[in-house]
Motif scaffolding. Structure first.
Motif, PDB file in Angstrom:
ATOM      1  N   LEU A 122       0.855  -1.189   0.000  1.00  0.00           N
ATOM      2  CA  LEU A 122       0.000   0.000   0.000  1.00  0.00           C
ATOM      3  C   LEU A 122       0.889   1.237   0.000  1.00  0.00           C
ATOM      4  O   LEU A 122       1.695   1.436   0.914  1.00  0.00           O
ATOM      5  CB  LEU A 122      -0.917  -0.015   1.224  1.00  0.00           C
ATOM      6  N   LEU A 123       0.747   2.067  -1.033  1.00  0.00           N
ATOM      7  CA  LEU A 123       1.589   3.235  -1.242  1.00  0.00           C
ATOM      8  C   LEU A 123       0.802   4.509  -0.950  1.00  0.00           C
ATOM      9  O   LEU A 123      -0.247   4.751  -1.560  1.00  0.00           O
ATOM     10  CB  LEU A 123       2.092   3.264  -2.688  1.00  0.00           C
ATOM     11  N   ILE A 124       1.312   5.342  -0.022  1.00  0.00           N
ATOM     12  CA  ILE A 124       0.617   6.560   0.392  1.00  0.00           C
ATOM     13  C   ILE A 124       1.487   7.769   0.033  1.00  0.00           C
ATOM     14  O   ILE A 124       2.596   7.932   0.544  1.00  0.00           O
ATOM     15  CB  ILE A 124       0.337   6.559   1.905  1.00  0.00           C
ATOM     16  N   CYS A 127      -7.771  11.440   6.365  1.00  0.00           N
ATOM     17  CA  CYS A 127      -6.871  10.554   5.620  1.00  0.00           C
ATOM     18  C   CYS A 127      -6.714   9.208   6.324  1.00  0.00           C
ATOM     19  O   CYS A 127      -6.622   8.155   5.671  1.00  0.00           O
ATOM     20  CB  CYS A 127      -5.519  11.218   5.424  1.00  0.00           C
ATOM     21  N   LEU A 128      -6.688   9.221   7.653  1.00  0.00           N
ATOM     22  CA  LEU A 128      -6.577   7.966   8.398  1.00  0.00           C
ATOM     23  C   LEU A 128      -7.815   7.104   8.200  1.00  0.00           C
ATOM     24  O   LEU A 128      -7.710   5.871   8.082  1.00  0.00           O
ATOM     25  CB  LEU A 128      -6.353   8.260   9.884  1.00  0.00           C
ATOM     26  N   VAL A 185       3.908   1.744   2.765  1.00  0.00           N
ATOM     27  CA  VAL A 185       4.940   2.703   2.392  1.00  0.00           C
ATOM     28  C   VAL A 185       4.319   4.101   2.392  1.00  0.00           C
ATOM     29  O   VAL A 185       3.304   4.327   1.722  1.00  0.00           O
ATOM     30  CB  VAL A 185       5.534   2.411   1.000  1.00  0.00           C
ATOM     31  N   GLY A 186       4.913   5.033   3.136  1.00  0.00           N
ATOM     32  CA  GLY A 186       4.380   6.389   3.194  1.00  0.00           C
ATOM     33  C   GLY A 186       5.453   7.425   2.936  1.00  0.00           C
ATOM     34  O   GLY A 186       6.573   7.316   3.450  1.00  0.00           O
ATOM     35  N   SER A 187       5.109   8.448   2.152  1.00  0.00           N
ATOM     36  CA  SER A 187       6.044   9.522   1.813  1.00  0.00           C
ATOM     37  C   SER A 187       5.622  10.829   2.461  1.00  0.00           C
ATOM     38  O   SER A 187       4.475  11.265   2.299  1.00  0.00           O
ATOM     39  CB  SER A 187       6.095   9.729   0.289  1.00  0.00           C
ATOM     40  N   SER A 188       6.523  11.463   3.212  1.00  0.00           N
ATOM     41  CA  SER A 188       6.312  12.779   3.791  1.00  0.00           C
ATOM     42  C   SER A 188       5.034  12.808   4.645  1.00  0.00           C
ATOM     43  O   SER A 188       4.950  12.115   5.647  1.00  0.00           O
ATOM     44  CB  SER A 188       6.276  13.825   2.670  1.00  0.00           C
ATOM     45  N   ILE A 242       0.779   9.629   8.052  1.00  0.00           N
ATOM     46  CA  ILE A 242      -0.417   8.785   7.967  1.00  0.00           C
ATOM     47  C   ILE A 242      -0.047   7.324   8.198  1.00  0.00           C
ATOM     48  O   ILE A 242      -0.728   6.598   8.926  1.00  0.00           O
ATOM     49  CB  ILE A 242      -1.089   8.959   6.593  1.00  0.00           C
ATOM     50  N   ALA A 243       1.057   6.896   7.612  1.00  0.00           N
ATOM     51  CA  ALA A 243       1.489   5.503   7.740  1.00  0.00           C
ATOM     52  C   ALA A 243       1.868   5.155   9.176  1.00  0.00           C
ATOM     53  O   ALA A 243       1.579   4.046   9.650  1.00  0.00           O
ATOM     54  CB  ALA A 243       2.668   5.236   6.805  1.00  0.00           C
ATOM     55  N   ILE A 244       2.500   6.076   9.890  1.00  0.00           N
ATOM     56  CA  ILE A 244       2.880   5.820  11.279  1.00  0.00           C
ATOM     57  C   ILE A 244       1.654   5.534  12.124  1.00  0.00           C
ATOM     58  O   ILE A 244       1.592   4.546  12.869  1.00  0.00           O
ATOM     59  CB  ILE A 244       3.658   7.024  11.858  1.00  0.00           C
ATOM     60  N   HIS A 245       0.648   6.395  12.023  1.00  0.00           N
ATOM     61  CA  HIS A 245      -0.554   6.228  12.848  1.00  0.00           C
ATOM     62  C   HIS A 245      -1.397   5.045  12.382  1.00  0.00           C
ATOM     63  O   HIS A 245      -2.053   4.387  13.200  1.00  0.00           O
ATOM     64  CB  HIS A 245      -1.367   7.515  12.840  1.00  0.00           C
TER      65      HIS A 245
END
Length: 257
Positions: free
Chosen positions: A33-35, A84-85, A106-109, A114-117
């Motif tokens: 999953l790419l964010i 977004c979450l 995978v999360g960018s910037s 968003i990916a962390i939470h």
């Protein structure tokens, strides 16, 4: 040949989220999953490059447009981390419903935040990869607009600024919503193997945030990694920097699949 399908789902009531599912020729239960980040979209260079790699390895990918980005619904001025979450959690449920059992994130910037939470609430995620993540957003807004600017934003409820030659308007709710999320506190409870890739010449998100994030992770040395790319900026604009960044993510995801 890989197959790409566009989907539209309502993970938030009345709001369409558009995403692309890319599948390899052979069936798989593995998916990435790419964010994307703030003011980007599902077809960012990073997302497309990573998707191509994983499809070639027989792994599916899914990349979404966040709220008010790309083809997804929403007014940009009403963007929030909370919205977004909800989107991403809804997409994860959709992914599982469609037979994928191993999910890498995978999360960018801003997508990294968003990916962390998201990872903090989904312990079954296989791995987490963060590209120049915003680990602590409020201090950046405080730095950019100072106390007077934030007070004016709160009073008028709207902030107008330019980013990447684009005029951007945000309601104060974007900032106040961020204050609800203790990112380092959530990161301290992550049990998922986590990679952080950051450039030490990043002027948008200081590499110090990733240094602190890495120290916050309570994971064994074999389950966390920080890669600081010398001279790399926020967008990894130099080809060598970009290639290093995607290679680190590719290797990390494959390691835990």
């Amino acid at each position: 040949m890989p197959i790409e399908q566009a989907f539209t789902e309502q993970f938030c009531p009345g709001e369409n989220t558009v995403f692309i599912l890319a599948t390899p020729p052979a069936p798989t239960q593995k998916i990435v999953l790419l964010i994307h980040g703030f003011l980007s979209n599902k077809n960012s260079d990073t997302n497309l490059d990573l998707s191509k790699f994983f499809i070639e390895k027989g792994i599916a990918t899914v990349r979404l447009d966040l709220y008010a980005h790309g083809e997804s619904d929403g007014l940009f001025l009403q963007l929030s981390l909370s919205r977004c979450l909800l989107q991403v959690s809804g997409l994860i449920a959709w992914i599982k419903k469609n037979g994928y059992e191993k999910i890498a994130l995978v999360g960018s910037s801003f997508g990294g935040l968003i990916a962390i939470h998201t990872a903090a609430k989904h312990a079954d995620i296989v791995s987490l990869s963060l590209k120049c993540p915003v680990s602590n957003y409020p201090p950046l807004w405080q730095k950019w607009f100072k106390e007077d600017g934030l007070a004016n934003w709160k009073e008028r409820n709207k902030l107008v600024f330019f980013s990447d030659n684009r005029r951007v308007t945000l309601e104060y709710g974007f900032y106040s919503d961020l204050l609800q999320y203790p990112s380092y506190q959530d990161a301290a409870h992550l049990c998922i193997p986590t990679l952080i890739v950051h450039g030490d010449a990043d002027e948008d998100v200081p590499v110090d945030q990733s240094l602190r994030l890495f120290e916050t992770l309570r994971l064994d040395a074999s389950r966390k990694r920080l890669e600081v790319i010398s001279g790399a900026d926020h967008g990894f604009e130099k080809p060598d920097d970009f290639n290093q960044m995607v290679h680190h993510i590719e290797e990390w995801v494959m390691r835990f699949f």
